[in-house]
Each structure stands twice: as C-alpha cells, then as structure tokens.
Design an enzyme around this catalytic site. Structure first.
Site, PDB file in Angstrom:
ATOM      1  N   GLN A 198     -13.541   1.517  -2.015  1.00 44.33           N
ATOM      2  CA  GLN A 198     -13.617   0.151  -1.502  1.00 44.33           C
ATOM      3  C   GLN A 198     -14.905  -0.004  -0.715  1.00 44.33           C
ATOM      4  O   GLN A 198     -15.491   0.979  -0.244  1.00 44.33           O
ATOM      5  CB  GLN A 198     -12.423  -0.159  -0.579  1.00 44.33           C
ATOM      6  N   ALA A 242     -13.652 -10.762   7.428  1.00 42.59           N
ATOM      7  CA  ALA A 242     -13.633  -9.416   6.840  1.00 42.59           C
ATOM      8  C   ALA A 242     -13.355  -9.546   5.356  1.00 42.59           C
ATOM      9  O   ALA A 242     -12.785 -10.548   4.899  1.00 42.59           O
ATOM     10  CB  ALA A 242     -12.558  -8.561   7.501  1.00 42.59           C
ATOM     11  N   HIS A 292      -6.855   1.901   2.476  1.00 43.96           N
ATOM     12  CA  HIS A 292      -7.945   0.925   2.384  1.00 43.96           C
ATOM     13  C   HIS A 292      -8.998   1.281   3.435  1.00 43.96           C
ATOM     14  O   HIS A 292      -8.777   2.181   4.269  1.00 43.96           O
ATOM     15  CB  HIS A 292      -7.443  -0.519   2.526  1.00 43.96           C
ATOM     16  N   TRP A 338       0.832  -1.197   0.000  1.00 43.46           N
ATOM     17  CA  TRP A 338       0.000   0.000   0.000  1.00 43.46           C
ATOM     18  C   TRP A 338       0.870   1.252   0.000  1.00 43.46           C
ATOM     19  O   TRP A 338       1.274   1.743   1.052  1.00 43.46           O
ATOM     20  CB  TRP A 338      -0.923   0.000   1.226  1.00 43.46           C
ATOM     21  N   ARG A 343      -4.004   5.696  -3.063  1.00 48.21           N
ATOM     22  CA  ARG A 343      -2.697   5.020  -3.112  1.00 48.21           C
ATOM     23  C   ARG A 343      -1.767   5.782  -4.040  1.00 48.21           C
ATOM     24  O   ARG A 343      -2.173   6.168  -5.142  1.00 48.21           O
ATOM     25  CB  ARG A 343      -2.845   3.573  -3.581  1.00 48.21           C
TER      26      ARG A 343
END
Ligand code: FA5
Length: 338
Positions: free
Chosen positions: A203, A302, A163, A149, A189
């Site tokens: 996201q 998750a 994220h 990331w 990012r």
C-alpha cells in the site's frame, strides 16, 4: 655442398624441419662432421688447407641455420599473436542481470510523484500493535469494521499490519502539523487469494494535516496522482465509502487507457478527511508522553492505495499472484524500461 645446404635451410618451413637439416650437416654423423673426421687421413699440409675450408663451411652453415631459426621463431610468434587476437567488435556474452521488481518500481514512481508535491516519504514497521493498527484509528475491538481486515496474529499478541494507516498515528505522535507524508510498504491479510487478492501486498498511505484542509484538496491531490501515473488525460472518480478513521470517506478510481487501447475504471484505494477521533487519539498519546496536545482542531486528509492494482492495469497482468510467484519468465519481462 654450401649451395645445397643453403637451399634446404631456406625452404625449411618449421623449427623441426630446420633441426633435421642441421643434424644432416652438423650432427654427429652429419656431412660436415664426416668431412672433418676424414681430415686425419690427409697429410699435414693438406689437412691445414682442407681443415680451414671445412671449418669455414661449418661456420657458414651454422650461421645460416641460426638466422633461419630466428626468422622461423618470429613467424611462429606472429602467427600465435594473430590467432589469439581479441576481436573487440564481437558482441559481449550477456550476463544474466537482476532488476528491480515491478512493484518496487511503481512504489518508487509514486514516491517521486509525491516528493514533487512536497511530501516526505517515510516507512513503518510491518509488525504492529493492535492499538496502532486498529484502536487509535477509531476501530475499537468490538467494531464490526475489523472484519474488513482479516488479520495474521503473532504468538505474542502483536500482528502483521493489515494496512499502512498505523503510520498516520506514529508519525503525528512525533511530528507537528503542518505535515505531508506518504508511506509505502508491505501489508498482510489473512484472506483467500484470488486473481485480484493476495495475502501479502503493498500500500501507499498518504496523510496531509494542516489548517483548513478540505475535501477539494484531497480530490486535487488524487487527480494530480492520476495524471502523474497515467498522463494528462487520466480522470478520477470518487464514491462514498466507509472507513472508521475518516469522515467523510470515499473510494477512488482512475480512468485510464493503456497502450493496448483498453480503458476502464480502476478501483485504486480508499480516502477521506481525517476523523476527529484520530486527532484525539494522537493528542491523548502525546499527553501521556508529556507532549502538548496540538492536533485537535486541525484538519487533514488521508488515502491508501494498492500499487499491485496499478501494475495489473498498466501491464495487463491478469493475476496478482504472478507478482510474487518468483517465476523468472514473468519477472524478466519487467527488467527494461517500464
Ligand atoms: C485500507 O486498507 C485503508 N487503510 C485505506 C485508507 C487509508 C482509507 C486512508 C482511508 C484513508 P482497503 O482495505 O480498501 O483500505 O485497501 C486499500 C487498497 O489496497 C484497495 O483499494 C486495493 O487497491 C488494495 N488491496 C486491498 N486488499 C488487497 C488484496 N488482498 N490484494 C491486493 N490489493 C489489495
């Protein structure tokens, strides 16, 4: 003279023409006026008789003119009304109207699918601390996974979240299990953009925590998501993968055929069972705040997925950068029903 005048008055086609007729008979030098003036030359008896005659004629002509004037004004009004009438059957002028962005719609659709499965929809901040974006998610500063990331850092040491996973920590900190949430939002990012990578994208994070939650629950949920998005024939595939905050971890892809008959596996996102270190990090934070430790021993899963990828497959969008180039020729195509 009366007959002649009557004929002229009746054929006068406009108020102007009528005025001309009026002047011709009743004006200063008009025919009737001339006769009135000539009365002076007559004897008193004759004048009386002739005078009455001419005055009667004058009144007659005057009356005819007034009548005609009323008729002409009425006709003019009707003509004006007819010419200004509004044709309500004409199609309206189209006003340019905005619409929701295609990615906003997909996030709304996703939220709907999960709301129906009993999830709460929550949002987090786009500016985050290193601790929430990385450390509490089992990514210490020395961990090589940080390279996954590339991060935009702010001058004050904070960062733009890479994220939506930091919301896992923030939510558990303030809520008790069992819980089911999805978190839609923007992430950033610092990476070179290409047809499938943007530096700002979205996201949707999912988190389910409770007792005896298993990988089977995760797979069933992703399968339900795929069917909600792409219909009953959609299939899902899981491949082992690594994310520090889950164990085991997987990437999932969806098989779907779009209306153009194209079908392929679409890599949608990452997922896995919540890592015990994440539960421990939350309990440590809770303890610091004087809250009871309640997460150790819990189980959960998750996932995090990219809606841009869904939109690209669904609508045959060849390049992710079109979504945010603000080109109306692209955006306007998504205004109608999707
Ligand atoms: C993550 O960001 C993890 N937080 C996902 C996760 C959550 C895993 C919970 C496990 C548990 P990843 O970097 O692979 O994972 O990104 C997830 C999805 O975001 C990708 O599958 C892809 O759909 C999308 N994505 C990632 N980078 C980009 C990019 N540059 N442009 C557009 N979409 C991207």
């Amino acid at each position: 003279m009366l007959q002649e005048a009557r004929a002229q008055i009746e054929t006068a086609g406009s108020l102007e023409a009528l005025q001309t007729v009026k002047t011709h008979y009743l004006g200063k030098n008009g025919e009737v006026t001339k006769q009135l003036k000539s009365l002076g030359a007559l004897s008193p008896e004759e004048r009386k008789v002739k005078g009455q005659e001419i005055n009667a004629l004058k009144q007659e002509i005057d009356g005819l003119i007034s009548e005609r004037e009323v008729a002409l004004k009425e006709a003019a009004l009707q003509a004006k009304l007819a010419s200004e009438a509004i044709d309500i059957t004409l199609p309206a002028l189209s006003m340019p109207a905005g619409g929701l962005h295609v990615i906003t719609r997909i996030l709304d659709d996703l939220s709907d699918i999960f709301t129906r499965m009993g999830y709460n929809v929550v949002e987090g901040n786009e500016v985050e601390d290193d601790a929430y974006n990385f450390q509490h998610l089992n990514i210490p500063w020395y961990h090589p996974a940080r390279d996954l990331w590339d991060t935009f850092w702010l001058k004050d040491g904070r960062l733009l979240r890479t994220h939506t996973s930091p919301m896992q920590i923030r939510y558990m900190l303030e809520h008790t299990a069992p819980l089911k949430i999805v978190v839609p939002g923007k992430v950033y990012r610092y990476e070179a953009t290409d047809a499938t990578h943007e530096s700002m994208f979205h996201q949707l994070e999912g988190l389910v925590v409770g007792d005896n939650i298993s990988m089977a629950d995760l797979k069933g949920t992703i399968a339900e998501l795929a069917r909600g998005l792409f219909g009953p024939k959609a299939k899902v595939r899981f491949q082992p993968s690594f994310y520090p905050f889950v164990e085991p971890g997987a990437d999932f892809a969806v098989w779907w055929e779009n209306p153009r008959g194209e079908s392929k596996w679409l890599e949608l996102g990452g997922c896995g069972m919540v890592h015990p270190n994440v539960f421990k990090a939350v309990d440590d934070l809770r303890e610091q705040r004087g809250l009871p430790r309640i997460y150790e021993g819990k189980t959960g899963f998750a996932f995090g997925l990219g809606p841009e990828r869904i939109a690209m497959l669904k609508y045959g969008m060849p390049d992710i950068r079109y979504f945010y180039a603000n080109d109306l020729r692209v955006l306007a195509q998504f205004k109608g029903e999707l």
